[in-house]
Design an enzyme around this catalytic site. Structure first.
Site, PDB file in Angstrom:
ATOM      1  CG  HIS A  78      -2.015  -1.144   0.956  1.00 18.17           C
ATOM      2  ND1 HIS A  78      -2.257  -2.139   1.876  1.00 18.17           N
ATOM      3  CD2 HIS A  78      -2.805  -1.422  -0.110  1.00 18.17           C
ATOM      4  CE1 HIS A  78      -3.164  -2.972   1.379  1.00 18.17           C
ATOM      5  NE2 HIS A  78      -3.505  -2.563   0.190  1.00 18.17           N
ATOM      6  N   GLY A 135     -14.766  -2.280 -12.860  1.00 18.54           N
ATOM      7  CA  GLY A 135     -13.899  -1.127 -13.118  1.00 18.54           C
ATOM      8  C   GLY A 135     -13.723  -0.857 -14.599  1.00 18.54           C
ATOM      9  CG  ASP A 144      -5.278  -2.419  -4.681  1.00 12.04           C
ATOM     10  OD1 ASP A 144      -4.717  -3.521  -4.820  1.00 12.04           O
ATOM     11  OD2 ASP A 144      -5.548  -1.927  -3.575  1.00 12.04           O
ATOM     12  CB  SER A 145      -6.749  -5.458 -10.360  1.00  7.76           C
ATOM     13  OG  SER A 145      -5.490  -5.777 -10.912  1.00  7.76           O
TER      14      SER A 145
HETATM   15  N1  SAM Z   1      -3.207  -6.315  -3.035  1.00  8.25           N
HETATM   16  C1  SAM Z   1      -3.865  -7.258  -3.829  1.00  8.25           C
HETATM   17  C2  SAM Z   1      -3.033  -8.186  -4.622  1.00  8.25           C
HETATM   18  O1  SAM Z   1      -2.423  -7.825  -5.628  1.00  8.25           O
HETATM   19  O2  SAM Z   1      -2.989  -9.348  -4.244  1.00  8.25           O
HETATM   20  C3  SAM Z   1      -5.076  -6.764  -4.513  1.00  8.25           C
HETATM   21  C4  SAM Z   1      -6.094  -6.620  -3.450  1.00  8.25           C
HETATM   22  S1  SAM Z   1      -7.693  -6.126  -3.787  1.00  8.25           S
HETATM   23  C5  SAM Z   1      -8.486  -7.178  -2.644  1.00  8.25           C
HETATM   24  C6  SAM Z   1      -8.153  -6.715  -5.386  1.00  8.25           C
HETATM   25  C7  SAM Z   1      -9.632  -6.462  -5.646  1.00  8.25           C
HETATM   26  O3  SAM Z   1      -9.863  -6.249  -7.038  1.00  8.25           O
HETATM   27  C8  SAM Z   1     -10.556  -7.617  -5.245  1.00  8.25           C
HETATM   28  O4  SAM Z   1     -11.307  -7.251  -4.113  1.00  8.25           O
HETATM   29  C9  SAM Z   1     -11.433  -7.858  -6.477  1.00  8.25           C
HETATM   30  O5  SAM Z   1     -12.792  -8.098  -6.161  1.00  8.25           O
HETATM   31  C10 SAM Z   1     -11.227  -6.543  -7.234  1.00  8.25           C
HETATM   32  N2  SAM Z   1     -11.492  -6.654  -8.684  1.00  8.25           N
HETATM   33  C11 SAM Z   1     -11.121  -7.651  -9.516  1.00  8.25           C
HETATM   34  N3  SAM Z   1     -11.566  -7.406 -10.755  1.00  8.25           N
HETATM   35  C12 SAM Z   1     -12.212  -6.212 -10.729  1.00  8.25           C
HETATM   36  C13 SAM Z   1     -12.885  -5.419 -11.696  1.00  8.25           C
HETATM   37  N4  SAM Z   1     -12.972  -5.827 -12.967  1.00  8.25           N
HETATM   38  N5  SAM Z   1     -13.429  -4.240 -11.301  1.00  8.25           N
HETATM   39  C14 SAM Z   1     -13.322  -3.820 -10.009  1.00  8.25           C
HETATM   40  N6  SAM Z   1     -12.717  -4.546  -9.048  1.00  8.25           N
HETATM   41  C15 SAM Z   1     -12.159  -5.713  -9.392  1.00  8.25           C
END
Ligand code: SAM
Length: 286
Positions: A62, A138, A156-157
């Site tokens: 972060h 997103g 942050d995906s």
């Molecule tokens: N720090 C982390 C890692 O790299 O391991 C990422 C953490 S964060 C929890 C990732 C988030 O992205 C998840 O909660 C997931 O639901 C979200 N996510 C995945 N695809 C997405 C999309 N198309 N639009 C918005 N959010 C998305």
């Protein structure tokens, strides 16, 4: 009896953490969420069997995804976070009084709910008045954003399969370019260069960003619980170079106490090992 969480980092290698107990498990419409308690890393959660956040090392990820762009442009007012359901990225952003608006778009509302319950230390910024949460894809959100609406977009995906897949495509980066202001910055989690499957995804993402933005750099951090521990981030912009444009004095004025990021790390983290430089260069010509 001992209980261990084990994650495949490749077909031929695994990473394990001794677990005290499992706190939560559910299948959402998008992915499986599990929360565990451990002595070494504190509480941690996984999505589809991959570690997202541990209490012990989340500060590294972060710090690096937020403070690098924030120190590179001192006029960042409007920010979009895509993914980031654990709230850690938003928490770091809310420490800047100069930011006026933070939109966070998370596809899976259940990730936020679970994190609010088990990770109050990462979700603490979500109640800040400047933060608006949107529960949608997103990819679509950025497609519909106004031209030049954001000064910073942080992706942050999850990894590029399942719900995160679209967030590594050329179409997505093109829409980010459009949604960014003249001096806007795009930062994304850029996978690991060490294992070949991850390196392939890293190269694909880099090629798409490199073809879309004038400036496309990559920086690194040591994150113990991610595959190989060596993690990359992408930094892209129409105008801002993270080293030449580094605003040291301005950043110091924020008076932030950071645990991993500092101005030496800022300057050093863009220096990459030779094999990583080669992987990136190769991707420019594919
Ligand atoms: N720090 C982390 C890692 O790299 O391991 C990422 C953490 S964060 C929890 C990732 C988030 O992205 C998840 O909660 C997931 O639901 C979200 N996510 C995945 N695809 C997405 C999309 N198309 N639009 C918005 N959010 C998305």
């Amino acid at each position: 009896m001992e209980l261990w969480y084990t994650e495949n980092h490749t077909e031929e290698s695994k990473f394990s953490i001794k677990v005290e107990k499992q706190l939560y498990s559910a299948q959402t419409n998008f992915q499986r969420i599990d929360v565990f308690e451990s002595k070494e890393f504190g509480k941690f959660f996984t999505l589809d069997g991959l570690i997202m956040v541990t209490e012990k090392d989340e500060f590294i990820y972060h710090d690096m995804i937020v403070h690098i762009p924030m120190a590179s442009n001192s006029n960042i007012k409007n920010v979009l976070v895509i993914g980031g359901g654990d709230g850690g990225t938003v928490r770091e952003l809310t420490r800047y009084k100069t930011i006026e608006k933070i939109d966070m778009v998370e596809i899976d509302e259940q990730v936020v709910e679970v994190c609010k319950k088990y990770f109050p230390s990462t979700t603490s910024g979500l109640s800040d008045k400047r933060v608006s949460l949107y529960f949608q894809d997103g990819l679509k959100f950025v497609r519909d954003a106004k031209e030049g609406e954001y000064d910073l977009i942080i992706v942050d995906s999850t990894d590029p399969f399942g719900p995160g897949e679209g967030l590594f495509t050329r179409e997505f980066y093109g829409n980010c370019h459009k949604a960014l202001s003249k001096d806007g910055i795009l930062v994304n989690q850029h996978e690991c260069p060490y294992y070949s499957d991850y390196a392939y995804n890293m190269q694909r993402a880099h090629r798409n960003i490199y073809e879309t933005f004038n400036i496309a750099k990559v920086y690194q951090a040591h994150i113990p619980t991610y595959p190989s521990g060596h993690w990359l981030f992408g930094f892209a912009s129409k105008t801002i170079d993270p080293i030449k444009d580094l605003k040291e004095e301005e950043w110091l004025k924020h008076n932030l106490d950071t645990k991993y990021y500092n101005l030496d790390i800022h300057k050093g983290c863009f220096a990459l090992p030779t094999y990583v430089k080669k992987l990136l260069e190769q991707s420019h010509h594919e």
